[in-house]
Design an enzyme around this catalytic site. Structure first.
Site, PDB file in Angstrom:
ATOM      1  N   CYS A 169       3.194   6.554 -41.690  1.00  0.00           N
ATOM      2  CA  CYS A 169       1.758   6.654 -41.875  1.00  0.00           C
ATOM      3  C   CYS A 169       1.060   5.981 -40.717  1.00  0.00           C
ATOM      4  O   CYS A 169       1.217   4.799 -40.478  1.00  0.00           O
ATOM      5  CB  CYS A 169       1.405   6.047 -43.221  1.00  0.00           C
ATOM      6  N   CYS A 195      -1.364   3.200 -41.316  1.00  0.00           N
ATOM      7  CA  CYS A 195      -0.733   1.922 -41.603  1.00  0.00           C
ATOM      8  C   CYS A 195      -0.417   1.208 -40.298  1.00  0.00           C
ATOM      9  O   CYS A 195      -0.506  -0.003 -40.201  1.00  0.00           O
ATOM     10  CB  CYS A 195       0.575   2.111 -42.348  1.00  0.00           C
ATOM     11  N   ASP A 203      -1.891   7.478   2.728  1.00  0.00           N
ATOM     12  CA  ASP A 203      -1.362   6.801   3.887  1.00  0.00           C
ATOM     13  C   ASP A 203      -0.715   7.899   4.741  1.00  0.00           C
ATOM     14  O   ASP A 203      -0.311   8.922   4.212  1.00  0.00           O
ATOM     15  CB  ASP A 203      -0.295   5.808   3.403  1.00  0.00           C
ATOM     16  N   ASP A 253       3.723   4.823   0.589  1.00  0.00           N
ATOM     17  CA  ASP A 253       5.176   4.907   0.429  1.00  0.00           C
ATOM     18  C   ASP A 253       5.767   3.727  -0.342  1.00  0.00           C
ATOM     19  O   ASP A 253       6.958   3.695  -0.617  1.00  0.00           O
ATOM     20  CB  ASP A 253       5.893   5.130   1.760  1.00  0.00           C
ATOM     21  N   ASP A 259       2.967  -0.729   1.816  1.00  0.00           N
ATOM     22  CA  ASP A 259       1.620  -0.520   1.280  1.00  0.00           C
ATOM     23  C   ASP A 259       1.386  -1.240  -0.029  1.00  0.00           C
ATOM     24  O   ASP A 259       0.375  -1.006  -0.684  1.00  0.00           O
ATOM     25  CB  ASP A 259       1.400   0.979   0.988  1.00  0.00           C
TER      26      ASP A 259
HETATM   27  P1  ADP Z   1       0.826   3.731   8.832  1.00  0.00           P
HETATM   28  O1  ADP Z   1      -0.473   3.177   8.390  1.00  0.00           O
HETATM   29  O2  ADP Z   1       0.647   5.071   9.456  1.00  0.00           O
HETATM   30  O3  ADP Z   1       1.848   3.731   7.736  1.00  0.00           O
HETATM   31  P2  ADP Z   1       1.723   1.204   9.972  1.00  0.00           P
HETATM   32  O4  ADP Z   1       0.539   0.397   9.528  1.00  0.00           O
HETATM   33  O5  ADP Z   1       2.985   0.955   9.270  1.00  0.00           O
HETATM   34  O6  ADP Z   1       1.382   2.762   9.997  1.00  0.00           O
HETATM   35  O7  ADP Z   1       1.946   0.964  11.521  1.00  0.00           O
HETATM   36  C1  ADP Z   1       0.874   1.173  12.443  1.00  0.00           C
HETATM   37  C2  ADP Z   1       1.330   1.130  13.871  1.00  0.00           C
HETATM   38  O8  ADP Z   1       1.873  -0.150  14.169  1.00  0.00           O
HETATM   39  C3  ADP Z   1       2.447   2.099  14.183  1.00  0.00           C
HETATM   40  O9  ADP Z   1       1.935   3.372  14.481  1.00  0.00           O
HETATM   41  C4  ADP Z   1       3.094   1.434  15.380  1.00  0.00           C
HETATM   42  O10 ADP Z   1       2.375   1.732  16.554  1.00  0.00           O
HETATM   43  C5  ADP Z   1       2.962  -0.023  15.071  1.00  0.00           C
HETATM   44  N1  ADP Z   1       4.170  -0.556  14.433  1.00  0.00           N
HETATM   45  C6  ADP Z   1       4.305  -0.910  13.133  1.00  0.00           C
HETATM   46  N2  ADP Z   1       5.548  -1.342  12.867  1.00  0.00           N
HETATM   47  C7  ADP Z   1       6.232  -1.250  14.025  1.00  0.00           C
HETATM   48  C8  ADP Z   1       7.569  -1.543  14.405  1.00  0.00           C
HETATM   49  N3  ADP Z   1       8.473  -1.983  13.528  1.00  0.00           N
HETATM   50  N4  ADP Z   1       7.911  -1.349  15.690  1.00  0.00           N
HETATM   51  C9  ADP Z   1       7.012  -0.879  16.568  1.00  0.00           C
HETATM   52  N5  ADP Z   1       5.767  -0.590  16.275  1.00  0.00           N
HETATM   53  C10 ADP Z   1       5.342  -0.775  15.031  1.00  0.00           C
HETATM   54 MG    MG Z   2       3.034   3.270   6.044  1.00  0.00          MG
END
Ligand code: ADP
Ligand code: MG
Length: 782
Positions: free
Chosen positions: A93, A96, A483, A674, A678
């Site tokens: 029920c 209830c 993203d 992902d 994020d």
């Molecule tokens: P998105 O927002 O597209 O997921 P991210 O914020 O993860 O990208 O990264 C933004 C930028 O920072 C990348 O496009 C790259 O130029 C640089 N970057 C991030 N992580 C790395 C890494 N491990 N090695 C080299 N460049 C990086």
């Molecule tokens: Mg990313």
């Protein structure tokens, strides 16, 4: 063996989510089961008591001290809230259920009490462990007093058995017996020419037989002081009918009610069953290989590292990797993906996947309780505690509906006869008809059933929804923010070109691969993959990742910087801007620019179609947000017809942008990411959707809706399931209200008799329950 402790730390003064991200990156998540809660800035972990714990605290302190913030760590008080789930067998029920819930909430020391009608469960959280035992005892008493037939017991951890299969045959037999027994005196009274007094006696006997269970329940509620109980009202209505001489009516109403209850029970049971069949993704047993022998163990007893044999047609019981053999496996019940996947030695497999053709030996990597199926089942079951606004509204409505109908009935019985100077018995009869439709049963059963069905169906199709509230909100949302990397694009970067100035290409790639070794970013994966040679980790002396910028590392004895333009600018490095299309990684050695690597990523094949479909499903605005440079972002945005995009955004800026949107919109804001880098954004958005490889803990943790594979089309599926669920739920609400109101009006005008009213009322409940199961029959998009 040292006791394993679960500790929670509160980081006071830590208000930048980037720092939290850094801490997470530096500590090894896996070792301590580390979980970070971005909303409350809590870190919790499991660790052995004693020196291991002290060391970990020292280590966390060290990491924190490297940040420029003054951060204090508090250990959260160990007196933690304690919860338990009670399984209430035979909770039939629904009204209830609501009563039990509100009574239990009033017990002192109860923090939370949520009844899950669909699973016949009651989740209780008490302020402390000491409170819990007392609360449980009182709760059991309450359940017994409201649903005497219920069988209450505590849920055992790890087992998700459904205990509510109380044979269908039983209730049918019981109902039929009652009806036959009641028919005998009734027929005698009708066909034999008896003395009035004897006849009345026979009617009474018949009435008592058919109404026995309603009357006993009613008397019990009255003794509890509850006069608005459906059984009580049914009893009052029929006894009333008896008094005004409507004997047949009284008996017929009871009989219809009884039959209606039976069908309702059967229907609820059936839909519960079809939902739990959807969730039948676990395997209770595992065939474990021990030496030469195969032994059958309960899945919950299998240790990590065991070898499990999975024959064709069997479900994989625990998460693991393929140790021997190769086969095609059906992943659909977990990922919603309809195409079978081919696995071979070394492939990762999740519990719930079904082996289609050849024998596999799996080496388990997780305990049953940490395996994907356990997590999914737990999540879906807990989802019913986060109720959709519609469901809460119905609960509130149900609470006022009965008293209002009863009050109206009372007025109807008294006022018109006085005003119109008519006979009381006419109006009393009409008022009694009101009482028989005074239970909001159709609504309180079908609405939760509908949401549960929607959530269950979604999970079966690879979309985990953490609550009815998210399902409902997602249906109404008008802006979806994506993203870019790994979400709209595959995240599988390929190196397109290596530009060098000072050193040769091979050397440049080597430094890049070493610097990226510890990073989990998709960019890092691409670099490591094209380097191919083994990495000697001893050469990596220091490593630091700046989210959204790049990496600084010391390899051998040189300083490496690798990342985007901003990283170079921040470090005042003179660099030559690369003009090629794609994401550019600039590399500096000892603060001198030495070259750049151009990497390109592909837009996911389904992305464009998904965006246009979402627009057809009522999404007004699609936004993209990325850390990548403007030229790449605008290209993707154009290609996909995205309305608005933000580029070169650092992770903390993403949080700010989302915060602003959430604040300034009265519709719910959806973010799709992902789930790995994020997490803070997922947590902050109204609805965080993570797209990721099945079983990623971080993704399941941080988001409200989890897509169990990388396919964006699942977002469209989720939206459609949300819409369908809501449509069915509202159909039920509208239909039930329409029928009830019509019955009330016709009864008040004297157009229908009491048994038609009951018939209509139980009919509505039945139809609503069956309609709710329609959600499960949606066609799969795969
Ligand atoms: P998105 O927002 O597209 O997921 P991210 O914020 O993860 O990208 O990264 C933004 C930028 O920072 C990348 O496009 C790259 O130029 C640089 N970057 C991030 N992580 C790395 C890494 N491990 N090695 C080299 N460049 C990086
Ligand atoms: Mg990313």
């Amino acid at each position: 063996m040292a006791e394993v402790l679960k500790k929670e730390l509160l980081l006071e003064g830590l208000n930048c989510s980037k720092c939290l991200e850094d801490i997470k990156n530096k500590l090894n998540l896996k070792d301590y089961n580390l979980i970070i809660d971005y909303k409350t800035m809590n870190i919790s972990f499991t660790v052995n008591e004693g020196s291991e714990y002290d060391n970990l605290i020292k280590y966390i302190n060290n990491v924190l001290n490297n940040h420029e913030h003054t951060i204090k760590i508090h250990e959260k008080s160990l007196e933690r809230e304690e919860g338990k789930t009670l399984v209430i067998g035979k909770l039939s029920c629904s009204n209830c259920a609501a009563k039990i819930e509100s009574k239990v909430r009033n017990i002192s020391g109860v923090k939370k009490a949520e009844i899950d009608f669909v699973n016949s469960k009651l989740n209780i959280v008490a302020a402390s462990k000491a409170d819990l035992d007392r609360v449980l005892i009182e709760t059991k008493k309450i359940v017994k007093s409201i649903e005497p037939g219920a069988h209450v017991h505590e849920e055992h951890n790890g087992s998700h058995d459904h205990h509510h299969h109380h044979g269908d045959a039983g209730i049918v037999k019981k109902t039929v017996t009652t009806l036959v027994l009641a028919a005998i005196p009734l027929l005698l009274a009708i066909f034999l020419n008896l003395d009035n007094f004897v006849e009345l006696g026979l009617f009474l006997v018949s009435y008592l037989i058919v109404g026995r269970s309603v009357i006993t329940k009613a008397l019990r509620s009255i003794s509890r002081g509850d006069f608005f109980d459906e059984n009580t009202l049914m009893m009052i209505a029929t006894i009333g009918a008896f008094f005004i001489g409507e004997y047949h009516e009284a008996i017929a109403v009871m009989a219809f009610y009884l039959v209606g209850e039976m069908f309702q029970d059967l229907a609820v049971d059936k839909s519960r069953k079809s939902i739990s069949e959807l969730m039948d993704i676990k395997s209770d047993y595992a065939n474990v290989l021990e030496g030469e022998k195969i032994i059958k163990l309960a899945s919950a007893d299998v240790l990590v590292g065991s070898l499990v044999i999975v024959k064709p047609g069997e479900k994989i019981p625990l998460d693991g990797i393929v140790y021997e053999g190769e086969a095609h496996i059906d992943t659909s019940s977990i990922t919603g993906e309809s195409i079978p996947r081919f696995v071979k030695v070394g492939s990762e497999v999740l519990s719930g996947f079904i082996n289609k053709d050849k024998v596999l030996v799996i080496k388990t990597t997780k305990l049953y309780s940490d395996s994907t199926v356990s997590k999914i089942i737990e999540l879906v079951e807990n989802a019913s505690s986060r109720k959709a606004p519609t469901e809460n509204f119905i609960t509130k409505f149900a609470r006022v509906y009965t008293p209002i109908v009863v009050l109206t009935a009372f007025i109807l019985a008294v006022l018109p006869p006085i005003i119109l100077k008519q006979e009381f018995s006419i109006w009393i009869y009409r008022a009694l008809s009101f009482l028989v439709v005074s239970c909001p049963c159709a609504l309180v059963i079908s609405v939760p059933l509908g949401f549960y069905g929607g959530i269950g169906f979604a999970s079966r199709n690879g979309v985990l929804v953490k609550g009815g509230n998210y399902l409902e909100a997602f249906k109404n949302s008008e802006e979806i923010i994506f993203d870019k990397t790994g979400t709209l694009t595959s995240g599988k970067f390929k190196i397109a070109k290596i530009n060098t100035t000072a050193i040769d290409q091979a050397k440049l790639l080597e430094f890049a691969a070493y610097a990226e070794y510890y990073s989990i970013h998709p960019i890092a994966a691409a670099i490591k993959e094209s380097y191919q040679k083994d990495i000697d980790i001893a050469r990596i002396k220091k490593y630091q990742e700046f989210s959204g910028l790049g990496i600084s590392a010391i390899i051998d004895d040189v300083n490496i910087l690798i990342g985007n333009q901003s990283l170079m600018e921040d470090n005042k490095i003179d660099f030559i801007e690369a003009k090629q299309a794609g994401t550019i990684l600039y590399i500096a050695i000892d603060n001198k620019f030495v070259g750049s690597i151009v990497i390109v990523d592909e837009i996911k094949a389904e992305a464009k179609g998904v965006i246009s479909k979402l627009k057809n499903l009522g999404v007004n605005k699609i936004t993209m947000i990325t850390g990548d440079k403007e030229s790449v972002a605008s290209e993707v945005a154009n290609e996909l017809r995205i309305d608005e995009f933000y580029s070169e955004v650092l992770p903390h800026q993403k949080v700010e942008i989302l915060e602003n949107k959430v604040k300034n919109s009265n519709k719910k804001i959806v973010f799709v990411g992902d789930g790995i880098n994020d997490a803070p954004v997922l947590a902050i958005s109204d609805i965080g959707i993570s797209m990721g490889e099945a079983g990623s803990d971080a993704a399941i943790e941080a988001s409200d809706i989890v897509i169990m594979n990388d396919n964006l089309m699942k977002i469209v599926d989720a939206r459609q399931i949300a819409r369908k669920t809501s449509r069915v739920v509202w159909q039920n609400i509208a239909f039930a209200l329409f029928v009830k109101i019509s019955v009330l009006i016709f009864a008040a005008l004297g157009f229908i008799n009491m048994w038609i009213a009951v018939f209509a009322d139980v009919g509505v409940s039945l139809i609503a329950i069956l309609n709710a199961t329609r959600i499960l029959k949606m066609k799969k998009t795969g």
